[in-house]
Design a protein around this motif. Structure first.
Motif, PDB file in Angstrom:
ATOM      1  N   VAL A 188       0.843  -1.206   0.000  1.00  0.00           N
ATOM      2  CA  VAL A 188       0.000   0.000   0.000  1.00  0.00           C
ATOM      3  C   VAL A 188       0.875   1.251   0.000  1.00  0.00           C
ATOM      4  O   VAL A 188       0.616   2.211  -0.746  1.00  0.00           O
ATOM      5  N   GLY A 189       1.917   1.246   0.835  1.00  0.00           N
ATOM      6  CA  GLY A 189       2.822   2.401   0.888  1.00  0.00           C
ATOM      7  C   GLY A 189       3.515   2.642  -0.434  1.00  0.00           C
ATOM      8  O   GLY A 189       3.624   3.796  -0.886  1.00  0.00           O
ATOM      9  N   ALA A 190       3.973   1.579  -1.084  1.00  0.00           N
ATOM     10  CA  ALA A 190       4.655   1.723  -2.371  1.00  0.00           C
ATOM     11  C   ALA A 190       3.720   2.275  -3.436  1.00  0.00           C
ATOM     12  O   ALA A 190       4.092   3.154  -4.224  1.00  0.00           O
ATOM     13  N   ILE A 191       2.484   1.775  -3.459  1.00  0.00           N
ATOM     14  CA  ILE A 191       1.505   2.247  -4.450  1.00  0.00           C
ATOM     15  C   ILE A 191       1.160   3.711  -4.203  1.00  0.00           C
ATOM     16  O   ILE A 191       1.107   4.529  -5.140  1.00  0.00           O
ATOM     17  N   TYR A 192       0.943   4.061  -2.921  1.00  0.00           N
ATOM     18  CA  TYR A 192       0.593   5.449  -2.602  1.00  0.00           C
ATOM     19  C   TYR A 192       1.719   6.406  -2.987  1.00  0.00           C
ATOM     20  O   TYR A 192       1.484   7.440  -3.629  1.00  0.00           O
ATOM     21  N   PHE A 193       2.949   6.067  -2.611  1.00  0.00           N
ATOM     22  CA  PHE A 193       4.084   6.917  -2.953  1.00  0.00           C
ATOM     23  C   PHE A 193       4.227   7.035  -4.475  1.00  0.00           C
ATOM     24  O   PHE A 193       4.575   8.104  -4.989  1.00  0.00           O
ATOM     25  N   SER A 194       3.969   5.942  -5.185  1.00  0.00           N
ATOM     26  CA  SER A 194       4.080   5.968  -6.651  1.00  0.00           C
ATOM     27  C   SER A 194       3.058   6.912  -7.265  1.00  0.00           C
ATOM     28  O   SER A 194       3.363   7.643  -8.213  1.00  0.00           O
ATOM     29  N   ILE A 195       1.829   6.878  -6.737  1.00  0.00           N
ATOM     30  CA  ILE A 195       0.775   7.758  -7.257  1.00  0.00           C
ATOM     31  C   ILE A 195       1.120   9.223  -6.994  1.00  0.00           C
ATOM     32  O   ILE A 195       1.039  10.072  -7.903  1.00  0.00           O
ATOM     33  N   VAL A 196       1.519   9.513  -5.754  1.00  0.00           N
ATOM     34  CA  VAL A 196       1.862  10.906  -5.412  1.00  0.00           C
ATOM     35  C   VAL A 196       3.053  11.374  -6.244  1.00  0.00           C
ATOM     36  O   VAL A 196       3.038  12.483  -6.794  1.00  0.00           O
ATOM     37  N   TRP A 197       4.072  10.535  -6.350  1.00  0.00           N
ATOM     38  CA  TRP A 197       5.268  10.910  -7.102  1.00  0.00           C
ATOM     39  C   TRP A 197       4.940  11.164  -8.573  1.00  0.00           C
ATOM     40  O   TRP A 197       5.433  12.122  -9.165  1.00  0.00           O
ATOM     41  N   SER A 198       4.101  10.307  -9.166  1.00  0.00           N
ATOM     42  CA  SER A 198       3.725  10.491 -10.575  1.00  0.00           C
ATOM     43  C   SER A 198       2.976  11.793 -10.776  1.00  0.00           C
ATOM     44  O   SER A 198       3.104  12.445 -11.824  1.00  0.00           O
ATOM     45  N   ALA A 199       2.186  12.207  -9.771  1.00  0.00           N
ATOM     46  CA  ALA A 199       1.407  13.441  -9.881  1.00  0.00           C
ATOM     47  C   ALA A 199       2.283  14.681  -9.775  1.00  0.00           C
ATOM     48  O   ALA A 199       2.122  15.645 -10.532  1.00  0.00           O
ATOM     49  N   ILE A 200       3.235  14.666  -8.845  1.00  0.00           N
ATOM     50  CA  ILE A 200       4.023  15.878  -8.579  1.00  0.00           C
ATOM     51  C   ILE A 200       5.339  15.908  -9.342  1.00  0.00           C
ATOM     52  O   ILE A 200       6.001  16.950  -9.385  1.00  0.00           O
ATOM     53  N   LYS A 201       5.730  14.786  -9.928  1.00  0.00           N
ATOM     54  CA  LYS A 201       7.053  14.677 -10.554  1.00  0.00           C
ATOM     55  C   LYS A 201       7.334  15.732 -11.606  1.00  0.00           C
ATOM     56  O   LYS A 201       8.435  16.342 -11.579  1.00  0.00           O
ATOM     57  N   PRO A 202       6.424  16.007 -12.564  1.00  0.00           N
ATOM     58  CA  PRO A 202       6.760  16.997 -13.598  1.00  0.00           C
ATOM     59  C   PRO A 202       7.118  18.370 -13.027  1.00  0.00           C
ATOM     60  O   PRO A 202       8.126  18.974 -13.410  1.00  0.00           O
ATOM     61  N   GLU A 203       6.291  18.850 -12.094  1.00  0.00           N
ATOM     62  CA  GLU A 203       6.541  20.180 -11.509  1.00  0.00           C
ATOM     63  C   GLU A 203       7.797  20.161 -10.637  1.00  0.00           C
ATOM     64  O   GLU A 203       8.588  21.114 -10.649  1.00  0.00           O
ATOM     65  N   TYR A 204       7.990  19.079  -9.911  1.00  0.00           N
ATOM     66  CA  TYR A 204       9.142  18.985  -9.008  1.00  0.00           C
ATOM     67  C   TYR A 204      10.450  18.943  -9.788  1.00  0.00           C
ATOM     68  O   TYR A 204      11.417  19.630  -9.448  1.00  0.00           O
ATOM     69  N   ARG A 205      10.506  18.145 -10.849  1.00  0.00           N
ATOM     70  CA  ARG A 205      11.721  18.056 -11.656  1.00  0.00           C
ATOM     71  C   ARG A 205      12.017  19.381 -12.360  1.00  0.00           C
ATOM     72  O   ARG A 205      13.184  19.756 -12.511  1.00  0.00           O
ATOM     73  N   LYS A 206      10.974  20.062 -12.762  1.00  0.00           N
ATOM     74  CA  LYS A 206      11.166  21.376 -13.379  1.00  0.00           C
ATOM     75  C   LYS A 206      11.805  22.337 -12.385  1.00  0.00           C
ATOM     76  O   LYS A 206      12.688  23.133 -12.737  1.00  0.00           O
ATOM     77  N   PHE A 207      11.384  22.245 -11.122  1.00  0.00           N
ATOM     78  CA  PHE A 207      11.968  23.076 -10.069  1.00  0.00           C
ATOM     79  C   PHE A 207      13.430  22.708  -9.838  1.00  0.00           C
ATOM     80  O   PHE A 207      14.290  23.589  -9.712  1.00  0.00           O
ATOM     81  N   LEU A 208      13.722  21.410  -9.771  1.00  0.00           N
ATOM     82  CA  LEU A 208      15.087  20.961  -9.506  1.00  0.00           C
ATOM     83  C   LEU A 208      16.064  21.423 -10.581  1.00  0.00           C
ATOM     84  O   LEU A 208      17.205  21.778 -10.285  1.00  0.00           O
ATOM     85  N   SER A 209      15.627  21.402 -11.832  1.00  0.00           N
ATOM     86  CA  SER A 209      16.515  21.770 -12.937  1.00  0.00           C
ATOM     87  C   SER A 209      16.481  23.259 -13.252  1.00  0.00           C
ATOM     88  O   SER A 209      17.100  23.706 -14.225  1.00  0.00           O
ATOM     89  N   GLY A 210      15.771  24.033 -12.449  1.00  0.00           N
ATOM     90  CA  GLY A 210      15.688  25.476 -12.679  1.00  0.00           C
ATOM     91  C   GLY A 210      14.925  25.830 -13.935  1.00  0.00           C
ATOM     92  O   GLY A 210      15.168  26.870 -14.549  1.00  0.00           O
TER      93      GLY A 210
END
Length: 437
Positions: free
Chosen positions: A204-226
């Motif tokens: 359950v934890g792995a699935i939940y983290f995967s869903i959250v990560w997939s949702a926020i990943k585009p914006e987060y990676r854009k922030f990381l790379s400036g």
């Protein structure tokens, strides 16, 4: 029909289920879109741009069978003394010293990962040394799980590892869930209440983290790379933490297209699309390479970068562009795609002979797993030191050159660790029990 084969060939009681878990992940990389289509009551072919996706899926499953059979041939006769068990060894270790070893390993691993890519010919060796940390995590979790001591601090440590993994461009949080599962399954499988609840919570934890990560990943990676299309982090770790916390908090308040998120996760796991597009091109538009790719992969390993600083860098996306007839983004655009070693074997040898090199790759990985498990100081250390093979054996989406590179370099690092450090570390862990927690 394939799932019982994986269980029969790889599930070995009282061993870390490294091969079993890795093969299940490889199986999912081939079939997950079929299950996804069944769940949403759609046609499997709707999720592919290739007209040969069904044929390629069957071809991939045959390839996975030969890979699986190669591993089975190598590991089927593993024998260890009945007194040589993980639990009996753990009881002889000092819990404080396990924690001290973990802290030391964490610091060294973090340092090596940070400087590794800048060391030229020593980069792969250095990075693989850092992967030994996964084995120390295994010992830490195994001790807490079996003795029911250091449980709270172990949970805090794993949560910290997961959070820290999210601050990089490529999140490795799923690796910790896999290590936890492999650790729990390393003990006698009983599926009692405790074991069942543990595995359910992990899933359950792995699935939940995967869903959250997939949702926020585009914006987060854009922030990381400036805001740049690159794979380089240009912000501080504290800023990364702050942004990550902000996005996690916003996740529950924002509206997302969850069907798109689910499909993004599925598409990320699946590794048949490029293979299928390559089957459309080879041999109709591009001739089979007759072993060229496989030979180049072996030559790439036999002449390491430390001896040949001018050795060509592996650009995965270029091979995808060449053999699929499609143009995908590459490293300069901040991403990378690969055909995977099964697809490369098809390009080399065709739909029948491709299974021969696939079998031998499985045989190689099985022998290395067997050697590490049976030639380490005891079963606990053998189990700890095969832990990184979770990620090496699950190689369906990995280029052949990298498959050979990962497995050979990790084996070399293992030999160095075994002959120069293992006995000293084991002796340290068996220190005085006066200061037990």
């Amino acid at each position: 029909m394939f799932l019982p084969l994986i269980y029969f060939f790889t599930f070995r009681d009282n061993e870390p289920q490294v091969i079993f878990i890795a093969m299940m992940l490889s199986y999912l990389s081939i079939t997950i879109k079929i299950y996804y289509a069944i769940f949403f009551q759609k046609s499997f072919t709707e999720y592919s741009d290739s007209n040969l996706i069904e044929y390629t899926t069957v071809l991939s499953l045959f390839g996975l069978f030969f890979f699986l059979f190669g591993i089975y041939v190598a590991i089927r006769k593993i024998t260890l003394a009945k007194t040589n068990t993980i639990s009996s060894t753990l009881l002889n270790y000092n819990p404080r010293r396990i924690l001290t070893l973990y802290i030391f390993s964490f610091i060294i691993s973090s340092f090596l990962k940070r400087i590794g890519l800048g060391l030229g010919g020593f980069a792969q060796f250095t990075i693989n040394v850092s992967y030994l940390h996964n084995g120390i995590i295994f010992i830490l979790i195994a001790y807490a799980y079996y003795t029911n001591k250091n449980v709270k601090i172990t949970i805090l440590i794993i949560l910290l590892e997961i959070i820290l993994s999210l601050t990089g461009f490529f999140s490795g949080f799923k690796d910790y869930f896999l290590i936890i599962a492999a650790t729990i399954l390393a003990f006698k499988i009983q599926f009692n209440f405790r074991q069942t609840i543990s595995l359910v919570l992990i899933t359950v934890g792995a699935i939940y983290f995967s869903i959250v990560w997939s949702a926020i990943k585009p914006e987060y990676r854009k922030f990381l790379s400036g805001g740049e299309r690159s794979q380089y982090v240009v912000v501080s770790q504290s800023d990364s933490f702050e942004k990550l916390a902000e996005l996690f908090i916003e996740f529950s308040n924002k509206t997302y297209d969850f069907e798109e998120i689910y499909y993004s996760m599925v598409d990320r796991i699946s590794y048949t699309e490029f293979f299928s597009l390559a089957v459309e091109q080879v041999p109709l538009a591009i001739a089979h390479e007759n072993g060229k790719l496989f030979t180049e992969a072996i030559e790439h390993i036999l002449l390491p970068r430390i001896l040949n600083p001018n050795k060509a860098i592996i650009w995965d996306s270029e091979m995808v562009n060449k053999y699929t007839g499609r143009q995908v983004a590459g490293e300069l655009e901040g991403t990378s795609f690969s055909l995977g070693f099964m697809a490369e074997c098809y390009i080399d040898f065709g739909p029948y002979l491709m299974h021969l090199p696939i079998f031998f790759v499985g045989l190689l990985m099985g022998f290395i797993y067997r050697y590490i498990l049976t030639n380490s100081l005891n079963k606990l250390w053998g189990s700890a030191l095969v832990m990184n093979m979770l990620f090496i054996v699950n190689c369906n989406g990995t280029p052949t050159k990298k498959v050979f590179g990962y497995v050979f370099m990790y084996f070399i690092v293992y030999l160095f660790f075994r002959f120069f450090a293992l006995k000293k570390i084991d002796k340290y862990l068996r220190g005085s029990f006066i200061d037990k927690l």
